[in-house]
Design a protein around this motif. Structure first.
Motif, short mmCIF file in Angstrom:
data_model
loop_
_atom_site.label_atom_id
_atom_site.label_comp_id
_atom_site.label_asym_id
_atom_site.label_seq_id
_atom_site.Cartn_x
_atom_site.Cartn_y
_atom_site.Cartn_z
N GLU A 131 0.83 -1.21 0.00
CA GLU A 131 0.00 0.00 0.00
C GLU A 131 0.87 1.26 0.00
OE1 GLU A 131 -3.19 2.55 -0.04
OE2 GLU A 131 -3.11 0.40 -0.47
N PHE A 132 2.02 1.18 0.67
CA PHE A 132 2.92 2.33 0.69
C PHE A 132 3.35 2.69 -0.74
CE2 PHE A 132 7.35 3.82 0.54
CZ PHE A 132 7.25 4.99 1.28
N PHE A 133 3.73 1.70 -1.52
CA PHE A 133 4.18 1.98 -2.88
C PHE A 133 3.05 2.49 -3.77
CE2 PHE A 133 7.78 -1.11 -2.01
CZ PHE A 133 8.73 -0.10 -1.91
N LYS A 134 1.82 2.09 -3.47
CA LYS A 134 0.68 2.61 -4.22
C LYS A 134 0.39 4.06 -3.85
CE LYS A 134 -1.65 -1.90 -4.49
NZ LYS A 134 -2.83 -2.70 -4.04
N THR A 135 0.63 4.40 -2.58
CA THR A 135 0.22 5.70 -2.06
C THR A 135 1.27 6.77 -2.20
OG1 THR A 135 -1.13 4.54 -0.41
CG2 THR A 135 -0.74 6.88 -0.03
N VAL A 136 2.55 6.41 -2.01
CA VAL A 136 3.60 7.43 -1.91
C VAL A 136 3.74 8.28 -3.18
CG1 VAL A 136 5.56 5.97 -2.59
CG2 VAL A 136 5.91 7.90 -1.04
N PRO A 137 3.58 7.73 -4.39
CA PRO A 137 3.69 8.62 -5.56
C PRO A 137 2.65 9.73 -5.55
CG PRO A 137 3.91 6.33 -6.23
CD PRO A 137 3.44 6.32 -4.81
N GLU A 138 1.42 9.38 -5.23
CA GLU A 138 0.37 10.41 -5.20
C GLU A 138 0.56 11.36 -4.02
OE1 GLU A 138 -2.54 12.81 -6.32
OE2 GLU A 138 -1.62 11.20 -7.49
N LYS A 140 16.31 -1.37 -0.72
CA LYS A 140 16.65 -0.10 -1.36
C LYS A 140 16.38 -0.16 -2.85
CE LYS A 140 20.59 0.57 -2.98
NZ LYS A 140 22.06 0.69 -3.25
N GLU A 141 16.78 -1.25 -3.49
CA GLU A 141 16.57 -1.38 -4.93
C GLU A 141 15.09 -1.37 -5.29
OE1 GLU A 141 18.69 -4.97 -5.61
OE2 GLU A 141 20.66 -4.00 -5.79
N THR A 142 14.28 -2.05 -4.48
CA THR A 142 12.83 -2.05 -4.72
C THR A 142 12.25 -0.66 -4.52
OG1 THR A 142 12.69 -4.35 -3.95
CG2 THR A 142 10.64 -3.08 -4.00
N MET A 143 12.72 0.03 -3.48
CA MET A 143 12.24 1.40 -3.21
C MET A 143 12.55 2.32 -4.37
SD MET A 143 13.59 4.05 -0.31
CE MET A 143 15.01 4.46 -1.34
N LEU A 144 13.78 2.28 -4.87
CA LEU A 144 14.16 3.15 -5.97
C LEU A 144 13.37 2.82 -7.24
CD1 LEU A 144 18.05 3.30 -5.52
CD2 LEU A 144 16.37 4.99 -4.82
N GLU A 145 13.14 1.55 -7.45
CA GLU A 145 12.39 1.13 -8.63
C GLU A 145 10.97 1.70 -8.62
OE1 GLU A 145 10.70 -3.02 -10.66
OE2 GLU A 145 12.13 -3.09 -9.00
N HIS A 146 10.34 1.73 -7.44
CA HIS A 146 8.95 2.17 -7.34
C HIS A 146 8.79 3.67 -7.14
CE1 HIS A 146 8.24 -2.16 -6.68
NE2 HIS A 146 6.98 -1.91 -7.00
N THR A 147 9.80 4.34 -6.60
CA THR A 147 9.59 5.74 -6.18
C THR A 147 10.55 6.73 -6.82
OG1 THR A 147 11.01 5.47 -4.20
CG2 THR A 147 8.67 4.94 -3.96
#
Length: 306
Positions: A167-174, A233-240
């Motif tokens: 849910e964090f990765f869905k929400t943080v861009p917006e 970290k790699e997953t975080m950078l990929e998504h955000t």
């Protein structure tokens, strides 16, 4: 000019030089603190030569002068600036933050370093406690770790569920787009160090009584999960790593270069301009002939041990 005038001018000049030297002492003390590492550990051969000391101080003071101009512009134009500092433990985030804030007004530029969430905060919308620290017009906020805790330590240490993580990765861009649409200038930094560098800095903290407080049980546990943090970290950078809120990677193995590079880059991200200052003229002191300063009891003074 009489001899008396020359003596007065010399005394004034010496006083100005002393005042300027005092202003520089804080930075010198921090640098000497870094240098203690060489004395604590006989592992300096693993360190590459760093930037020349004179060049470092010259550039740091120049950049800090530009930060003051940035601060004046932010205040004058009622801008809102948010800078995120993320990275592994001992990556040097705190050192850069110290150099940024060192000569700025804490009422304009402040640091948000949130502790672990309370029981009540754990039941809130995840971003809620961070929103409370966002800047108003004319303010800058530096987050020493931020909402990206969920993508890092919370994920690796199991402090959040898989559902919360996704849910964090869905929400943080917006969420970040909302911040930007509201007028916030958002800059995100990840401080990158090697496995050997972290091991070296952790060992220094263990042996240095002045820095042992920096080494928490969570830090110790993090050493055993280096690869898990790398994957997170790699997953975080990929998504955000987004077009409107990209990540910027700071090579932080060399602390001095990391500080200069990060501050210079931050200044380049914000289109600030120098704000004309109204000259300050000190008025003459008003003297009241009826006022007589009363004596202060000697026991009220702090003992002069130095």
């Amino acid at each position: 000019m009489t001899a008396s005038d020359r003596t007065s001018e010399t005394a004034k000049r010496e006083r100005i030089i002393q005042e300027m030297a005092d202003d520089l002492d804080e930075e010198l003390e921090m640098e000497l603190d870094d240098a203690r590492l060489d004395e604590l550990l006989d592992e300096t051969d693993m360190l590459n030569p760093t930037v020349d000391r004179k060049l470092y101080f010259r550039e740091l003071l120049r950049l800090q002068g530009e930060l003051v101009k940035l601060q004046d512009w932010v205040q004058s134009e009622k801008k809102k600036v948010v800078v995120l500092f993320e990275g592994r433990d001992s990556a040097g985030k705190g050192g850069v933050i110290k150099r940024i804030t060192q000569r700025l007004n804490p009422r304009i530029c402040r640091v948000a370093a949130l502790p672990a969430p309370s029981e009540r905060e754990r039941t809130q919308w995840y971003f809620q406690r961070y929103v409370a620290h966002l800047p108003a017009g004319g303010e800058m906020v530096l987050f020493d770790r931020s909402w990206y805790n969920r993508a890092g330590v919370e994920r690796v240490m199991g402090f959040c569920t898989d559902e919360q993580y996704q849910e964090f990765f869905k929400t943080v861009p917006e969420f970040e787009r909302m911040l930007i649409r509201s007028g916030i200038i958002l800059v995100k930094y990840w401080f990158s160090i090697t496995d050997d560098t972290q091991q070296f800095r952790f060992t220094m903290r263990i042996r240095d009584p002045l820095k042992q407080w920096k080494l928490s049980p969570m830090d110790v546990e993090a050493r055993t999960r280096w690869e898990a943090y790398t994957k997170a970290k790699e997953t975080m950078l990929e998504h955000t790593h987004l077009p409107d809120s990209p990540w910027w990677i700071v090579d932080a193995v060399d602390k001095k270069r990391a500080r200069l590079n990060c501050i210079a880059h931050l200044l380049d991200q914000i289109p600030y301009q120098e704000v004309a200052r109204v000259p300050v003229v000190l008025p003459d002191r008003v003297r009241n002939p009826d006022y007589h300063r009363g004596p202060i009891p000697p026991e009220m003074y702090v003992p002069a041990k130095y």
